[in-house]
Design a protein around this motif. Structure first.
Motif, short mmCIF file in Angstrom:
data_model
loop_
_atom_site.label_atom_id
_atom_site.label_comp_id
_atom_site.label_asym_id
_atom_site.label_seq_id
_atom_site.Cartn_x
_atom_site.Cartn_y
_atom_site.Cartn_z
N PHE A 100 0.75 -1.00 0.00
CA PHE A 100 -0.07 -0.07 -0.03
C PHE A 100 0.83 1.13 0.05
O PHE A 100 1.93 1.26 0.21
CB PHE A 100 -0.74 0.03 1.17
N GLN A 101 0.41 2.38 -0.51
CA GLN A 101 0.93 3.62 -0.58
C GLN A 101 0.66 4.47 0.80
O GLN A 101 -0.59 4.48 1.29
CB GLN A 101 0.62 4.67 -1.78
N THR A 102 1.78 4.99 1.32
CA THR A 102 1.55 6.01 2.63
C THR A 102 1.97 7.41 2.09
O THR A 102 3.16 7.39 1.66
CB THR A 102 2.49 5.26 3.73
N GLU B 82 -4.69 -0.45 -3.56
CA GLU B 82 -5.72 -0.40 -4.90
C GLU B 82 -6.34 -1.60 -4.89
O GLU B 82 -7.32 -1.50 -5.46
CB GLU B 82 -4.66 -0.20 -6.02
N SER B 83 -6.00 -2.70 -4.79
CA SER B 83 -6.83 -4.06 -4.63
C SER B 83 -6.43 -4.82 -3.65
O SER B 83 -5.42 -4.65 -2.96
CB SER B 83 -6.38 -4.60 -6.16
N GLY B 84 -7.20 -6.49 -3.94
CA GLY B 84 -6.90 -6.93 -2.78
C GLY B 84 -7.76 -7.12 -1.43
O GLY B 84 -8.44 -6.15 -1.42
N GLU B 85 -7.16 -7.62 -0.49
CA GLU B 85 -7.76 -7.66 0.78
C GLU B 85 -7.54 -6.01 1.37
O GLU B 85 -6.51 -5.60 1.25
CB GLU B 85 -7.11 -8.79 1.87
N ALA B 86 -8.67 -5.64 2.18
CA ALA B 86 -8.58 -4.56 2.77
C ALA B 86 -8.28 -3.30 1.58
O ALA B 86 -7.70 -2.09 1.95
CB ALA B 86 -7.45 -4.35 3.75
N ALA B 87 -8.87 -3.29 0.48
CA ALA B 87 -8.66 -2.44 -0.45
C ALA B 87 -9.30 -1.24 -0.21
O ALA B 87 -10.52 -1.29 0.37
CB ALA B 87 -8.85 -2.88 -1.99
#
Length: 195
Positions: A120-122, A138-143
């Motif tokens: 993820f981006q921070t 962007e995608s996947g779990e917790a998107a």
């Protein structure tokens, strides 16, 4: 004129480096805040982009355990475990469970809170006495997007905003925070309506 331009470019670069360092310091401060946190109780106000609003009480015992009790006729209760988010609807005598990993808040419920990772981006900014950390997946779990807002003096979590993968935004603002309380396991036990 060239010297002025080079000097100006140097100042801009130094400002960008300073902002990057400040953002990194903010993220580190937030990670440290979660690492030091044992328990917290707070009143909250929740506002969603669909126009709904709610109030209630939040209980947090790190790691993994959170209970959110909503006020009102429905009296919805959310309870987290290391694996599940249980949505308790006492009026209907029904509990629905979802993997906690599918929620953006799973990031702050882990034993070690890491707000910088490859998946993820921070980013972060500090303005008007508030430090805000933005997390995007962007995608996947917790998107979705998660924004964590901290007051600076003292440095502590005051608000979070979640935008899920379908675009619904929910903001939770904390008030009357208390720390270091003792919460028994019973507080985080889900209801059993099988009887």
């Amino acid at each position: 004129m060239k010297r002025l331009s080079l000097g100006f470019v140097f100042i801009i670069l130094m400002m960008q480096l300073s902002l990057t360092a400040q953002a990194a310091d903010t993220v580190s401060a937030a990670e440290n805040w979660f690492a030091d946190l044992t328990t917290m109780q707070a009143d909250f106000t929740q506002i969603s982009s669909d126009g709904s609003a709610a109030e209630g009480t939040l209980y947090l015992r790190r790691p993994h355990r959170m209970k959110i009790e909503y006020e009102g006729d429905d009296g919805l209760i959310l309870i987290t475990t290391p694996v599940w988010l249980h949505v308790d609807q006492p009026k209907q005598k029904r509990v629905t469970s979802y993997p906690i990993s599918e929620t953006a808040l799973s990031l702050i419920l882990k034993e070690k809170v890491v707000l910088r990772a490859d998946d993820f981006q921070t980013s972060a900014r500090v303005a008007d006495g508030i430090a805000t950390i933005y997390l995007r997946k962007e995608s996947g779990e917790a998107a979705g997007d998660l924004a964590l807002e901290f007051s600076l003096k003292p440095f502590q979590l005051r608000k979070w905003t979640v935008r899920d993968s379908v675009g619904v935004t929910t903001s939770v603002t904390l008030q009357n925070m208390k720390f270091g309380l003792t919460f028994q396991n019973e507080l985080f036990r889900q209801s059993d309506y099988s009887n």
